[in-house]
Design an enzyme around this catalytic site. Structure first.
Site, PDB file in Angstrom:
ATOM      1  N   CYS A 112      14.841  -8.045  97.615  1.00  0.00           N
ATOM      2  CA  CYS A 112      13.757  -9.015  97.676  1.00  0.00           C
ATOM      3  C   CYS A 112      13.859  -9.831  96.396  1.00  0.00           C
ATOM      4  CB  CYS A 112      12.417  -8.311  97.729  1.00  0.00           C
ATOM      5  SG  CYS A 112      12.307  -7.022  98.984  1.00  0.00           S
ATOM      6  N   ARG A 125      17.514 -14.013  98.825  1.00  0.00           N
ATOM      7  CA  ARG A 125      17.423 -12.548  98.675  1.00  0.00           C
ATOM      8  C   ARG A 125      16.551 -11.906  99.748  1.00  0.00           C
ATOM      9  NH1 ARG A 125      18.896  -9.977  93.687  1.00  0.00           N
ATOM     10  NH2 ARG A 125      17.671  -8.255  94.454  1.00  0.00           N
ATOM     11  N   TRP A 149      12.202  -8.849 101.798  1.00  0.00           N
ATOM     12  CA  TRP A 149      13.157  -8.467 102.850  1.00  0.00           C
ATOM     13  C   TRP A 149      12.751  -7.043 103.202  1.00  0.00           C
ATOM     14  CZ3 TRP A 149      17.038 -10.417 105.780  1.00  0.00           C
ATOM     15  CH2 TRP A 149      17.955  -9.527 106.328  1.00  0.00           C
ATOM     16  N   ASN A 157      10.920  -4.721  93.989  1.00  0.00           N
ATOM     17  CA  ASN A 157      12.211  -4.718  94.704  1.00  0.00           C
ATOM     18  C   ASN A 157      12.732  -3.300  94.665  1.00  0.00           C
ATOM     19  OD1 ASN A 157      12.083  -7.450  94.854  1.00  0.00           O
ATOM     20  ND2 ASN A 157      13.833  -7.846  93.511  1.00  0.00           N
ATOM     21  N   GLY A 158      13.362  -2.850  95.749  1.00  0.00           N
ATOM     22  CA  GLY A 158      13.978  -1.517  95.739  1.00  0.00           C
ATOM     23  C   GLY A 158      13.262  -0.565  96.675  1.00  0.00           C
ATOM     24  N   GLU A 216      38.915  -3.922 111.489  1.00  0.00           N
ATOM     25  CA  GLU A 216      37.988  -4.717 110.680  1.00  0.00           C
ATOM     26  C   GLU A 216      38.756  -5.612 109.696  1.00  0.00           C
ATOM     27  OE1 GLU A 216      35.225  -5.745 110.817  1.00  0.00           O
ATOM     28  OE2 GLU A 216      34.566  -6.290 108.818  1.00  0.00           O
ATOM     29  N   LYS A 266      38.360  -9.669 109.622  1.00  0.00           N
ATOM     30  CA  LYS A 266      37.908 -10.356 108.398  1.00  0.00           C
ATOM     31  C   LYS A 266      38.894 -11.446 108.022  1.00  0.00           C
ATOM     32  CE  LYS A 266      34.876  -9.535 108.009  1.00  0.00           C
ATOM     33  NZ  LYS A 266      33.694  -8.951 108.526  1.00  0.00           N
ATOM     34  N   GLU A 323      38.837 -14.489 110.553  1.00  0.00           N
ATOM     35  CA  GLU A 323      37.652 -15.339 110.594  1.00  0.00           C
ATOM     36  C   GLU A 323      37.475 -16.198 109.342  1.00  0.00           C
ATOM     37  OE1 GLU A 323      33.729 -13.604 110.959  1.00  0.00           O
ATOM     38  OE2 GLU A 323      34.320 -11.849 109.828  1.00  0.00           O
ATOM     39  N   HIS A 356      55.558   0.524 120.979  1.00  0.00           N
ATOM     40  CA  HIS A 356      55.401   0.266 122.413  1.00  0.00           C
ATOM     41  C   HIS A 356      55.301  -1.224 122.720  1.00  0.00           C
ATOM     42  CE1 HIS A 356      55.090   4.519 123.229  1.00  0.00           C
ATOM     43  NE2 HIS A 356      54.216   4.628 122.241  1.00  0.00           N
ATOM     44  N   LYS A 369      26.283 -17.189 111.878  1.00  0.00           N
ATOM     45  CA  LYS A 369      25.933 -15.875 111.331  1.00  0.00           C
ATOM     46  C   LYS A 369      25.361 -14.968 112.408  1.00  0.00           C
ATOM     47  CE  LYS A 369      25.403 -12.722 108.224  1.00  0.00           C
ATOM     48  NZ  LYS A 369      26.624 -11.959 107.947  1.00  0.00           N
TER      49      LYS A 369
HETATM   50  O1  M6R Z   1      24.509  -9.408 113.706  1.00  0.00           O
HETATM   51  P1  M6R Z   1      25.570  -8.605 114.385  1.00  0.00           P
HETATM   52  O2  M6R Z   1      26.077  -7.479 113.573  1.00  0.00           O
HETATM   53  O3  M6R Z   1      25.137  -8.126 115.757  1.00  0.00           O
HETATM   54  O4  M6R Z   1      26.778  -9.601 114.614  1.00  0.00           O
HETATM   55  C1  M6R Z   1      27.895  -9.207 115.359  1.00  0.00           C
HETATM   56  C2  M6R Z   1      29.054 -10.156 115.138  1.00  0.00           C
HETATM   57  O5  M6R Z   1      28.718 -11.452 115.550  1.00  0.00           O
HETATM   58  C3  M6R Z   1      29.477 -10.185 113.669  1.00  0.00           C
HETATM   59  O6  M6R Z   1      29.794  -8.913 113.196  1.00  0.00           O
HETATM   60  C4  M6R Z   1      30.683 -11.120 113.465  1.00  0.00           C
HETATM   61  O7  M6R Z   1      31.812 -10.548 114.042  1.00  0.00           O
HETATM   62  C5  M6R Z   1      30.863 -11.389 111.973  1.00  0.00           C
HETATM   63  N1  M6R Z   1      31.177 -12.747 111.755  1.00  0.00           N
HETATM   64  C6  M6R Z   1      31.897 -10.523 111.352  1.00  0.00           C
HETATM   65  O8  M6R Z   1      32.151 -10.816 110.042  1.00  0.00           O
END
Ligand code: M6R
Length: 603
Positions: A2, A27, A75, A101-102, A473, A477, A480, A496, A596
């Site tokens: 927060c 935050r 938050w 905060n915390g 993952e 990363k 994207e 394979h 996002k």
């Molecule tokens: O908010 P969510 O975790 O449900 O979002 C899922 C995906 O849209 C999200 O993880 C997306 O793949 C990100 N951009 C990954 O970095």
């Protein structure tokens, strides 16, 4: 996560506080509030749910005039986002206002001991009651006494009717800074530098266990024993924009660096009956389906592994956008867990609703209290704090941690792991924040490696067991944020088909944290290099000697147990994606074509 601000001076406090809160809105932003001492020395509290604009509208209708005040943007962690749960909170007599905060881990115990009834669901209100109960006419001294009782992480700012010429603050494992300008006779408190950079560039950084006081004449800090501390002032050289990112070039990098704290805060939720599953339900549990999208799906893959291994429950991870349209037979005593940072992803929410309609018992693992999924079912909230970069980093790591916490707890309830083993697993998890901090030091090495990777357009991530989930993952990363084509394969699958793609100019990024699978992984590295591909290996210290001869670059993470080592190994992969994106001039925090939070099905 927060934001805290405090101001004392000759002019009206509310506009200064509001400006500071705007600067800290990154935050947290589900509610906000201020407390101001008016000219009669009375506390005026204004708070509102939602964004800071909502609080601004309240102040237009009901101004809070006075030259000293504290403010907070929230938050939610304890208690949903609402006006009632918004800070500041006050003691029973309404003379002491607190913003925080915390997380206070022992808030329930303190509440019981004090015998007070709270009107909010927050842990913060208990601090106000505690200060009220201990108050001895000197708030700085009272704060030190209260800190001996509080367990957890916190940054506090306090305003008190009986000492109207002072602002108080305290810190334990959550940042807090103070600032003073002799020219204007103004003092400031803030959880983050951006909130006060307009007013002063020389700030005093409070240390753990210390309590501070700011007046119109200056500032003073004491340690836990009450002895005066004389910290040198820190001069802020950053501009305002980079200050919001804490001096980091991008939110993604800042959030990668926030992971030690996020792990610490999420670990702190594990107390008492933290998991809303009874012993009987745990013992009856036959199957767990974990559904999610993107990065959260990769956390779910890890979750399925550890639930099988540590809790001996059949578990499967499902892509939510597939699951919602499948015709899946549901078994008796099957549970469904939705996994999502935002708690709002349309496909995951729909899968959750479908599971509920099919009569499954459901849970959500998400990072946003009060989100759609948290309203739909009982939520286990990760404490990563707000994630601003589109690429998820700290939310992912805390989701993984949450699944490990779940697997250990369920394993204990089902009697499949001994108390001694559970204890060892918790001990290993408690080491994570420190080990994650050390792992962050791999950044410079990764940057150097990236600078040598000219024209690399294809990267294959490989791993086995938990490292396969991690490789997936890593690949997501990288693609994207840097737009480099990357795919993940279970290393045993390379032969394979995918191995046909290996040649000079390709990079194989190998995750090697599982001792018992290390030899097999080393064979994969040899196969890759024999075909001209370069190898980047991420491995534990204990495996480094064996892995290094077979890699072009070997990034070494600290040794950890088989469950937590893949969590640490996620950090170099995040830094690799980040460094590649920076080197290629990409818009790191807002990659093209992405959002996002994907709250509609197709967009
Ligand atoms: O908010 P969510 O975790 O449900 O979002 C899922 C995906 O849209 C999200 O993880 C997306 O793949 C990100 N951009 C990954 O970095």
């Amino acid at each position: 996560m927060c934001g805290i601000v405090g101001f004392i001076g000759q002019r009206q406090a509310a506009p200064v506080l509001m400006e500071g809160l705007e600067k800290l809105s990154y935050r947290g932003y589900d509610s906000a509030g201020i407390a101001v001492l008016d000219e009669r020395g009375k506390l005026l509290i204004r708070k509102e749910e939602g964004r800071i604009e909502n609080l601004r509208s309240v102040l237009v209708k009901k101004p809070a005039n006075g030259c000293a005040g504290i403010g907070h943007t929230r938050w939610a962690t304890h208690g949903k986002p609402s006006r009632l749960n918004a800070h500041p909170h006050t003691d029973e007599k309404g003379r002491i206002a607190v913003v925080h905060n915390g997380i206070i881990e022992n808030h329930e115990d303190i509440r019981r001991k004090l015998g007070v009834s709270c009107i909010s669901q927050t842990d913060t209100e208990v601090i106000a009651h505690l200060l009220g109960a201990l108050y001895d006419g000197d708030m700085q001294h009272t704060l030190l006494r209260a800190m001996k009782e509080l367990k957890g992480s916190y940054a506090l700012a306090v305003l008190c009717e009986t000492e109207p010429e002072k602002l108080f603050c305290a810190r334990q494992q959550s940042p807090l800074v103070m600032g003073f300008s002799a020219d204007s006779g103004e003092g400031h408190i803030a959880s983050d530098i951006p909130a006060l950079i307009r007013h002063t560039r020389d700030v005093l950084i409070l240390h753990d266990g210390e309590a501070g006081v700011v007046t119109r004449e200056g500032m003073r800090v004491v340690n836990a024993d009450g002895a005066a501390c004389h910290h040198p002032l820190f001069h802020v050289g950053w501009d305002e924009a980079s200050a919001e990112k804490g001096g980091f070039a991008h939110f993604m990098l800042k959030e990668i660096h926030e992971q030690p704290q996020a792990l610490r805060d999420t670990f702190a939720c594990r107390k008492g009956d933290w998991l809303p599953i009874s012993k009987q339900e745990a013992q009856d549990m036959q199957m767990v389906t974990l559904a999610a999208c993107g990065t959260a799906y990769h956390a779910a893959l890890y979750g399925a592994y550890v639930l099988e291994k540590l809790a001996r429950i059949r578990a499967r991870a499902e892509i939510a956008s597939e699951y919602r349209y499948r015709d899946v037979p549901v078994s008796e005593n099957e549970w469904f867990v939705a996994v999502s940072q935002s708690g709002e992803t349309a496909d995951t929410l729909a899968a959750l609703q479908k599971a509920k309609a099919m009569g499954m018992r459901t849970l959500a693992v998400c990072n946003v209290v009060g989100s759609g999924m948290a309203r739909e079912t009982q939520a286990l909230c990760t404490h990563a704090g707000p994630e601003m970069a589109v690429a998820s980093t700290k939310a992912y790591l805390t989701q993984v941690q949450m699944f490990l916490m779940m697997a250990i707890t369920l394993g204990g309830m089902r009697g499949v792991i001994s108390p001694a083993e559970a204890e060892e697993r918790w001990r290993q998890m408690s080491l994570l924040p420190e080990l994650a901090t050390r792992t962050l030091q791999t950044h410079a090495q990764i940057e150097r490696f990236v600078s040598r990777l000219q024209g690399c357009e294809h990267v294959f991530f490989i791993g086995r067991g938990l490292d396969y989930a991690l490789a997936m993952e890593g690949a997501l990363k990288l693609k994207e944020v840097s737009y480099v084509f990357s795919e993940a394969y279970a290393a045993g699958e390379m032969k394979h088909g995918p191995i046909a793609l290996l040649e000079k100019g390709r990079l194989v990024a190998a995750c090697i944290t599982q001792e018992k699978l290390a030899d097999k992984m080393i064979s994969n590295l040899q196969e890759a290099r024999a075909r001209g591909a370069q190898v980047l290996a991420v491995c534990t210290e204990g495996l480094a000697e064996r892995v290094r001869p077979h890699a072009d670059e070997c990034v070494v993470i600290p040794d950890a147990d088989e469950y937590t080592a893949p969590m640490l190994a996620a950090i170099p992969l995040q830094l690799f994606a980040y460094s590649m994106a920076v080197a290629r001039g990409c818009d790191v925090d807002k990659p093209r074509n992405l959002a996002k939070s994907v709250t509609v099905e197709e967009w």
